[in-house]
Structure formats: C-alpha cells, structure tokens
Design an enzyme around this catalytic site. Structure first.
Site, mmCIF file in Angstrom:
data_model
loop_
_atom_site.group_PDB
_atom_site.id
_atom_site.type_symbol
_atom_site.label_atom_id
_atom_site.label_comp_id
_atom_site.label_asym_id
_atom_site.label_seq_id
_atom_site.Cartn_x
_atom_site.Cartn_y
_atom_site.Cartn_z
ATOM 1 N N HIS A 181 20.572 15.058 -20.351
ATOM 2 C CA HIS A 181 19.173 15.333 -20.710
ATOM 3 C C HIS A 181 18.805 16.620 -19.970
ATOM 4 O O HIS A 181 18.406 16.593 -18.804
ATOM 5 C CB HIS A 181 18.265 14.174 -20.301
ATOM 6 C CG HIS A 181 18.562 12.913 -21.061
ATOM 7 N ND1 HIS A 181 18.324 12.795 -22.406
ATOM 8 C CD2 HIS A 181 19.104 11.734 -20.673
ATOM 9 C CE1 HIS A 181 18.689 11.595 -22.822
ATOM 10 N NE2 HIS A 181 19.171 10.936 -21.782
ATOM 11 N N GLU A 208 24.151 11.646 -24.352
ATOM 12 C CA GLU A 208 22.722 11.593 -24.704
ATOM 13 C C GLU A 208 22.118 13.005 -24.716
ATOM 14 O O GLU A 208 20.968 13.203 -24.323
ATOM 15 C CB GLU A 208 21.961 10.710 -23.704
ATOM 16 C CG GLU A 208 22.534 9.315 -23.550
ATOM 17 C CD GLU A 208 21.709 8.408 -22.633
ATOM 18 O OE1 GLU A 208 20.548 8.750 -22.347
ATOM 19 O OE2 GLU A 208 22.237 7.365 -22.222
ATOM 20 N N ASP A 265 20.209 16.216 -24.992
ATOM 21 C CA ASP A 265 19.026 16.887 -25.550
ATOM 22 C C ASP A 265 18.611 17.958 -24.547
ATOM 23 O O ASP A 265 18.936 17.866 -23.359
ATOM 24 C CB ASP A 265 17.864 15.931 -25.913
ATOM 25 C CG ASP A 265 17.428 14.992 -24.804
ATOM 26 O OD1 ASP A 265 17.625 15.309 -23.619
ATOM 27 O OD2 ASP A 265 16.869 13.929 -25.126
ATOM 28 N N GLU A 288 23.538 4.415 -14.957
ATOM 29 C CA GLU A 288 22.643 4.925 -13.901
ATOM 30 C C GLU A 288 22.670 4.109 -12.608
ATOM 31 O O GLU A 288 21.643 3.652 -12.131
ATOM 32 C CB GLU A 288 21.212 5.027 -14.441
ATOM 33 C CG GLU A 288 21.118 5.940 -15.651
ATOM 34 C CD GLU A 288 19.737 5.973 -16.299
ATOM 35 O OE1 GLU A 288 18.805 5.367 -15.756
ATOM 36 O OE2 GLU A 288 19.609 6.610 -17.354
ATOM 37 N N ASN A 329 28.069 5.621 -17.238
ATOM 38 C CA ASN A 329 27.170 6.590 -17.872
ATOM 39 C C ASN A 329 26.022 6.957 -16.921
ATOM 40 O O ASN A 329 25.417 6.069 -16.302
ATOM 41 C CB ASN A 329 26.598 5.935 -19.145
ATOM 42 C CG ASN A 329 25.912 6.903 -20.082
ATOM 43 O OD1 ASN A 329 26.472 7.941 -20.424
ATOM 44 N ND2 ASN A 329 24.706 6.564 -20.517
HETATM 45 O O1 LIG Z 1 13.225 5.373 -26.963
HETATM 46 C C1 LIG Z 1 13.588 5.549 -25.616
HETATM 47 C C2 LIG Z 1 15.072 5.762 -25.474
HETATM 48 O O2 LIG Z 1 15.457 6.940 -26.141
HETATM 49 C C3 LIG Z 1 15.405 5.869 -24.002
HETATM 50 O O3 LIG Z 1 16.783 5.962 -23.845
HETATM 51 C C4 LIG Z 1 17.215 6.271 -22.515
HETATM 52 C C5 LIG Z 1 17.039 7.742 -22.222
HETATM 53 O O4 LIG Z 1 18.002 8.233 -21.309
HETATM 54 C C6 LIG Z 1 18.599 7.373 -20.361
HETATM 55 O O5 LIG Z 1 17.794 7.093 -19.267
HETATM 56 C C7 LIG Z 1 16.961 8.117 -18.757
HETATM 57 C C8 LIG Z 1 17.755 9.338 -18.359
HETATM 58 O O6 LIG Z 1 16.892 10.315 -17.864
HETATM 59 C C9 LIG Z 1 16.119 9.919 -16.727
HETATM 60 O O7 LIG Z 1 15.296 10.984 -16.382
HETATM 61 C C10 LIG Z 1 15.983 12.075 -15.773
HETATM 62 C C11 LIG Z 1 15.287 12.419 -14.478
HETATM 63 O O8 LIG Z 1 15.914 13.552 -13.905
HETATM 64 C C12 LIG Z 1 15.847 14.708 -14.739
HETATM 65 O O9 LIG Z 1 16.435 15.785 -14.050
HETATM 66 C C13 LIG Z 1 16.621 14.468 -16.024
HETATM 67 O O10 LIG Z 1 16.532 15.598 -16.870
HETATM 68 C C14 LIG Z 1 16.027 13.252 -16.724
HETATM 69 O O11 LIG Z 1 16.814 12.925 -17.858
HETATM 70 C C15 LIG Z 1 15.276 8.715 -17.063
HETATM 71 O O12 LIG Z 1 14.572 8.288 -15.926
HETATM 72 C C16 LIG Z 1 16.163 7.598 -17.584
HETATM 73 O O13 LIG Z 1 15.409 6.496 -17.992
HETATM 74 C C17 LIG Z 1 19.043 6.061 -20.894
HETATM 75 O O14 LIG Z 1 20.435 5.923 -20.743
HETATM 76 C C18 LIG Z 1 18.641 5.873 -22.339
HETATM 77 O O15 LIG Z 1 18.850 4.544 -22.709
HETATM 78 O O16 LIG Z 1 14.988 4.689 -23.315
HETATM 79 C C19 LIG Z 1 13.615 4.445 -23.382
HETATM 80 C C20 LIG Z 1 13.191 4.317 -24.830
HETATM 81 O O17 LIG Z 1 11.815 4.150 -24.927
#
Ligand SMILES: O[C@@H]1[C@@H](O)[C@H](O[C@@H]2CO[C@@H](O[C@@H]3CO[C@@H](O[C@@H]4CO[C@@H](O)[C@H](O)[C@H]4O)[C@H](O)[C@H]3O)[C@H](O)[C@H]2O)OC[C@H]1O
Length: 418
Positions: free
Chosen positions: A246, A276, A278, A169, A210
């Site tokens: 995501h 990742e 979902d 990121e 990533n």
């Molecule tokens: O237990 C959890 C872990 O599962 C979590 O893992 C991280 C989750 O994803 C990655 O970082 C996030 C990716 O999504 C971002 O939000 C996006 C905002 O824009 C939207 O359009 C999109 O749909 C969203 O996905 C988050 O802001 C990011 O943090 C990261 O690579 C994983 O490690 O980490 C936190 C734990 O508590």
C-alpha cells in the site's frame, strides 16, 4: 459510453491479442509470472461493467476476496460493518459455527473465469470477534481454537485457493512482534503452529506470511525474514511472503531498493508476491501526480518482473470507484490503475510497460475525476444509491441523517458524514 465499453470488452475477449494488444495478466505470463490479479468484494459484483472488466482474463488471471474471507471492524471504529463477510467474526461469529456464503461467491467467480484465487486471511489481529479478542484463554485453549478455525476454513476451500495468507501483519514497524491475543497468549509459536495447521488441512495450497511496509529493506522487512526463518526452523511449511505494497505516489521505493529487498527474501528460498498493491495520492489528482503514479507502478511491477522468485502482482481492487483508500486515509485516493469511470489511467501503461507490453490506446492522460461522491444532506436524505455506512447507520440504503456536513460515499461498504 457504457455500451461502447461493453462492446469493446466483448470484442477484446474474442479477437486475437495482436488486435488489441496483451493486457496485464497476459503480459505477466509472457514474462514468466503466474498472474496479474485484482482484489474484489461481493457488493461490487452487481456492477455489470465492473464485473466484466474483473472477468477479463487478458488483464486479470487472479482474484483475491478483499473482505469475503475476513472482517474488519477494528480498523474502522464507528463504521457499520456487514455481518456476512468471512473472517473470524463472521466465518466463525460464535465459537464452532462457520459460514462461508460470501467467500464462496468469489471462489465460484474465480473458478468460472479460470482465475487463480488468493485466499485472505486466516490469522490477523484485526476483525476478530469478541469471543476471540476478549476471551479468557490459556495457551492450550487458544491454540485449539486457532487450529480449529484454520482447519475448518482451509478444508472448506481446499483445492480452490492457489495461496492462503496464513498470518497477516504480525509485526510492528520496528520489526518486533505486534501485541495481539495470539502473541500475548501463545507467544511467537502461534506463527509456526498456524502454518503447520494450514499445511495439514491442504498440503497443496501455497502458504504465505503477508504484511505492509516490507517493500524495501529495513527493520520490518528484516522482521518478516525472521518470521520465515522461524517457521522453517519449526519444520513447518511456508511457501511465500506477501508484500502488501500500500504505497504512496512520490514515496514509493525505487526499483533498485525493491530489488535489494526482494533478493533478501528470495535468498530464504520462498516465493514472493505483491499482494495488495495500490499507490495513493493526496487529492485532487493532477496530471503530474498521475504521471508519477505511473512511474511508481512501473518501478514496483518491474522489481517483481526482475526477480524469478516473484510469482505475481495483485492490485487491491482495480478501480478508484471501489478502492478502500479514501475511507481510511483522509483526503487521499485515486490509488488504482482504472479511474472511477473504469477508464484506464496512465498507471495502467506504467504497469504494462514493466511487463513488456505496449501502451493501450484508451488510457486517459488527464487528471482523474474526484474519487468520492458527495451527496447533499439538505433535506436529510440521498437517493439512488444502495449503500451501507455510517451516514445512516446499520442497513442504510440511501437515507442520511448527517448532523453536520454531508454524506461522503467512499465505496459500497462505507460512507461518512464530513
Ligand atoms: O474494504 C476494506 C479492505 O480493502 C481492507 O483490506 C485490508 C487492507 O490492507 C491490509 O491491511 C491494512 C494495511 O495497511 C495498513 O495501513 C498502513 C499503515 O502504514 C502505512 O505506511 C501504509 O501505507 C498503510 O498501508 C492498515 O492499517 C491495515 O489495516 C489488509 O491485509 C487488507 O485485508 O480491509 C478493510 C476493509 O474495509
């Protein structure tokens, strides 16, 4: 019911595939992919039924530690965070001291099951300890600290990881660089330096950039392509790009939009992985939403299948029981192919059909059960759940002191008074 499920899993592992049909990983391999996999977390591994399905290599040939090789406080302000996870602030909580306990558990599980391990993550703006994010750095001292961190961690897991998410990121939504301590202090050179350092520590592991929201063409995807070119121009090794994916039910990019995007990455000569995946929905789930979710999963996995540079797909845990989504996106959830009771949802068959498999008999077609568990706070306590979270503060093991509302339990890590 649980007993029946256990017996089914045992039978599936000993009987030939034609009796039960090929699962997700077996079907992905039959399509020429390296794996279909799932993320997991240490706390979930005490759930025997969960662990049995995670270890079912017909469905999962790869696992990713969702947290065990990193930490996240910044994304969840106010939530209590376990201190023995493995990212900078737990792997290296003070400069120069390293701890690998949690990550090793998952690495050992992957080895025992014969599953590939995707390692996650080395350099990320989130989940940094104060000594990094609030330190007084010069270009030289931060490069040294970053290199020391990468070298130690990659060396520790040398030979165990199929791939590392080296930088996670680094981009804003418009494709410009995200302002973080590394970019502010070192400039864009932190990216190639990180990749070169990881390659020096383990020349055989695949090295990935990533990010999220790079699953279709646009500024951010173009920015990710620029990062790949930048690392290549520096002469450092970069093997792949990870599309976190995501996604959102009904807003997931079409298969052709994803195909166009994948082609742009493939043209740079790198591998691609969905890292990742979902696909969340606004709760409550309905049969229509579950059907759309199945289509969205199918289109996404089909895009990977159709591109020879796409090596595999990882879902961000496999069951709604342990999904991170409800704890981060209020009112949303049911994002995974197995429901909270570990029953397959229509999404499972959507994925399987993209992989050329045939529908499984056990898939539920009705709306999934509610994703969050609400516990009553009438007497100020809950019982029976060993959890850590905001409701009861650090080290909470079931008691709650919600001033208002009740304690909603999202997964084994988080709960919140709502
Ligand atoms: O237990 C959890 C872990 O599962 C979590 O893992 C991280 C989750 O994803 C990655 O970082 C996030 C990716 O999504 C971002 O939000 C996006 C905002 O824009 C939207 O359009 C999109 O749909 C969203 O996905 C988050 O802001 C990011 O943090 C990261 O690579 C994983 O490690 O980490 C936190 C734990 O508590």
């Amino acid at each position: 019911m649980v007993q029946l499920k256990k017996i089914t899993l045992v039978l599936a592992s000993v009987l030939p595939q034609w009796v039960y049909g090929a699962g997700l990983h077996a079907s992905a391999v039959a399509k020429g992919k390296l794996y279909f996999g799932s993320a997991t977390d240490n706390g979930e591994l005490t759930d025997a039924a969960y662990l049995a399905q995670l270890s079912n290599t017909d469905d999962f040939g790869q696992i990713t530690p969702g947290n065990a090789q990193k930490v996240s406080e910044a994304n969840f302000p106010g939530f209590w965070r376990k201190t023995d996870c493995i990212q900078w602030d737990s792997i290296e909580p003070t400069q120069g001291t390293f701890s690998y306990t949690k990550g090793d558990v998952i690495a050992d599980l992957a080895a025992k099951n014969g599953q590939k391990l995707r390692c996650h993550t080395l350099v990320w703006h989130s989940q940094l300890p104060n000594w990094v994010s609030s330190g007084t750095w010069t270009n030289e001292t931060l490069i040294a600290a970053m290199k020391n961190h990468i070298t130690n961690v990659v060396t520790h897991y040398k030979g165990k990881c199929y791939a590392w998410d080296v930088v996670n990121e680094a981009l804003n939504e418009d494709g410009t660089y995200r302002t973080n301590i590394f970019y502010q202090t070192i400039g864009e050179a932190y990216l190639p330096i990180a990749f070169a350092t990881a390659a020096a520590a383990d020349p055989d592991v695949k090295l990935y950039y990533n990010d999220y929201n790079i699953e279709s063409s646009g500024s951010k995807s173009t920015g990710a392509q620029q990062i790949i070119k930048l690392v290549q121009q520096y002469g450092a090794k970069i093997d792949g790009v990870g599309l976190q994916a995501h996604l959102i039910v009904g807003s997931t990019p079409s298969q052709s939009a994803q195909a166009t995007n994948l082609a742009a990455f493939a043209a740079l000569g790198v591998d691609i992985a969905y890292t990742e995946l979902d696909i969340r929905m606004t709760l409550p789930s309905t049969a229509a939403l579950l059907a759309q979710q199945s289509t969205d999963y199918k289109n996404t996995v089909a895009a990977c299948v159709a591109n020879t540079k796409c090596v595999g797909v990882t879902i961000w845990d496999y069951t709604d029981k342990y999904s991170w989504v409800p704890s981060v996106f209020s009112g949303q959830g049911a994002a995974l192919p197995w429901d909270e009771n570990l029953a397959k949802k229509p999404a499972y068959d959507g994925i399987l059909s993209a992989l050329g498999g045939t529908a499984s008999a056990g898939t539920t077609t009705t709306a999934a059960t509610v994703v969050t568990t609400t516990t009553t706070a009438s007497s100020g306590t809950t019982t029976g759940v060993a959890l850590y979270g905001q409701c009861g503060g650090s080290g909470w093991t079931g008691g709650t002191t919600c001033a208002s509302g009740s304690c909603k339990v999202f997964n084994q890590w988080y709960s919140q008074c709502l």
